[in-house]
Design a protein around this motif. Structure first.
Motif, PDB file in Angstrom:
ATOM      1  N   TYR A  48       0.835  -1.205   0.000  1.00  0.00           N
ATOM      2  CA  TYR A  48       0.000   0.000   0.000  1.00  0.00           C
ATOM      3  C   TYR A  48       0.871   1.258   0.000  1.00  0.00           C
ATOM      4  CZ  TYR A  48      -2.810   3.730   2.095  1.00  0.00           C
ATOM      5  OH  TYR A  48      -3.405   4.928   2.369  1.00  0.00           O
ATOM      6  N   GLN A  50       4.111   1.535  -0.839  1.00  0.00           N
ATOM      7  CA  GLN A  50       4.882   1.611  -2.077  1.00  0.00           C
ATOM      8  C   GLN A  50       4.032   2.142  -3.221  1.00  0.00           C
ATOM      9  OE1 GLN A  50       6.540  -2.256  -2.737  1.00  0.00           O
ATOM     10  NE2 GLN A  50       7.952  -2.091  -1.021  1.00  0.00           N
ATOM     11  N   GLU A  51       2.804   1.665  -3.327  1.00  0.00           N
ATOM     12  CA  GLU A  51       1.913   2.114  -4.400  1.00  0.00           C
ATOM     13  C   GLU A  51       1.567   3.601  -4.234  1.00  0.00           C
ATOM     14  OE1 GLU A  51      -0.218   1.610  -7.932  1.00  0.00           O
ATOM     15  OE2 GLU A  51       1.238   0.323  -6.952  1.00  0.00           O
ATOM     16  N   LYS A  52       1.284   4.025  -3.020  1.00  0.00           N
ATOM     17  CA  LYS A  52       1.000   5.435  -2.763  1.00  0.00           C
ATOM     18  C   LYS A  52       2.149   6.326  -3.229  1.00  0.00           C
ATOM     19  CE  LYS A  52      -2.835   6.309  -0.418  1.00  0.00           C
ATOM     20  NZ  LYS A  52      -3.808   7.264  -0.882  1.00  0.00           N
ATOM     21  N   ARG A  54       4.644   5.555  -5.330  1.00  0.00           N
ATOM     22  CA  ARG A  54       5.024   5.364  -6.729  1.00  0.00           C
ATOM     23  C   ARG A  54       4.072   6.061  -7.693  1.00  0.00           C
ATOM     24  NH1 ARG A  54       6.523   0.201  -6.826  1.00  0.00           N
ATOM     25  NH2 ARG A  54       4.421  -0.517  -6.471  1.00  0.00           N
ATOM     26  N   THR A  55       2.805   6.170  -7.337  1.00  0.00           N
ATOM     27  CA  THR A  55       1.807   6.632  -8.302  1.00  0.00           C
ATOM     28  C   THR A  55       1.281   8.035  -8.025  1.00  0.00           C
ATOM     29  OG1 THR A  55       0.017   5.626  -7.034  1.00  0.00           O
ATOM     30  CG2 THR A  55       1.042   4.271  -8.756  1.00  0.00           C
ATOM     31  N   THR A  56       2.042   8.856  -7.340  1.00  0.00           N
ATOM     32  CA  THR A  56       1.541  10.183  -7.004  1.00  0.00           C
ATOM     33  C   THR A  56       2.340  11.282  -7.687  1.00  0.00           C
ATOM     34  OG1 THR A  56       0.913  11.637  -5.186  1.00  0.00           O
ATOM     35  CG2 THR A  56       2.990  10.439  -4.936  1.00  0.00           C
ATOM     36  N   HIS A  57       1.683  12.395  -7.869  1.00  0.00           N
ATOM     37  CA  HIS A  57       2.344  13.609  -8.357  1.00  0.00           C
ATOM     38  C   HIS A  57       2.662  14.545  -7.187  1.00  0.00           C
ATOM     39  CE1 HIS A  57      -1.873  14.673  -7.947  1.00  0.00           C
ATOM     40  NE2 HIS A  57      -1.469  15.923  -7.788  1.00  0.00           N
ATOM     41  N   ARG A  60       6.601  13.995  -1.662  1.00  0.00           N
ATOM     42  CA  ARG A  60       6.690  12.816  -0.809  1.00  0.00           C
ATOM     43  C   ARG A  60       7.717  13.049   0.280  1.00  0.00           C
ATOM     44  NH1 ARG A  60       7.727   9.264  -5.974  1.00  0.00           N
ATOM     45  NH2 ARG A  60       8.934  11.133  -6.250  1.00  0.00           N
TER      46      ARG A  60
END
Length: 72
Positions: A48, A50-52, A54-57, A60
């Motif tokens: 969860y 890692q996905e958050k 990896r897939t955000t603009h 971080r």
């Protein structure tokens, strides 16, 4: 703002502009040579996080409160 508890002392805080991962401990092997384990088990949340990230603009950030093996 969305706050997700990651178990132990960990949180994922998501705002309109940023994602902050705080004190994640998501290891299936525990810490301190396997002597410490999360309860309840939470290593499934690693995917969860890692996905958050990896897939955000969004910006971080990773916050580690102190240097123990159960913090990262």
């Amino acid at each position: 703002m969305e706050i997700t508890f990651l178990g132990h002392a960990g949180f994922c805080v998501e705002t309109t502009n940023a994602i902050i991962i705080m004190d994640p401990w998501l290891s299936p092997t525990g810490a301190f040579d396997g002597a410490w384990f999360q309860f309840p088990r939470n290593h499934h949340l690693g995917a969860y996080v890692q996905e958050k990230l990896r897939t955000t603009h969004k910006e971080r950030y990773l916050y580690i409160s102190h240097e123990h093996k159960d913090r990262f």
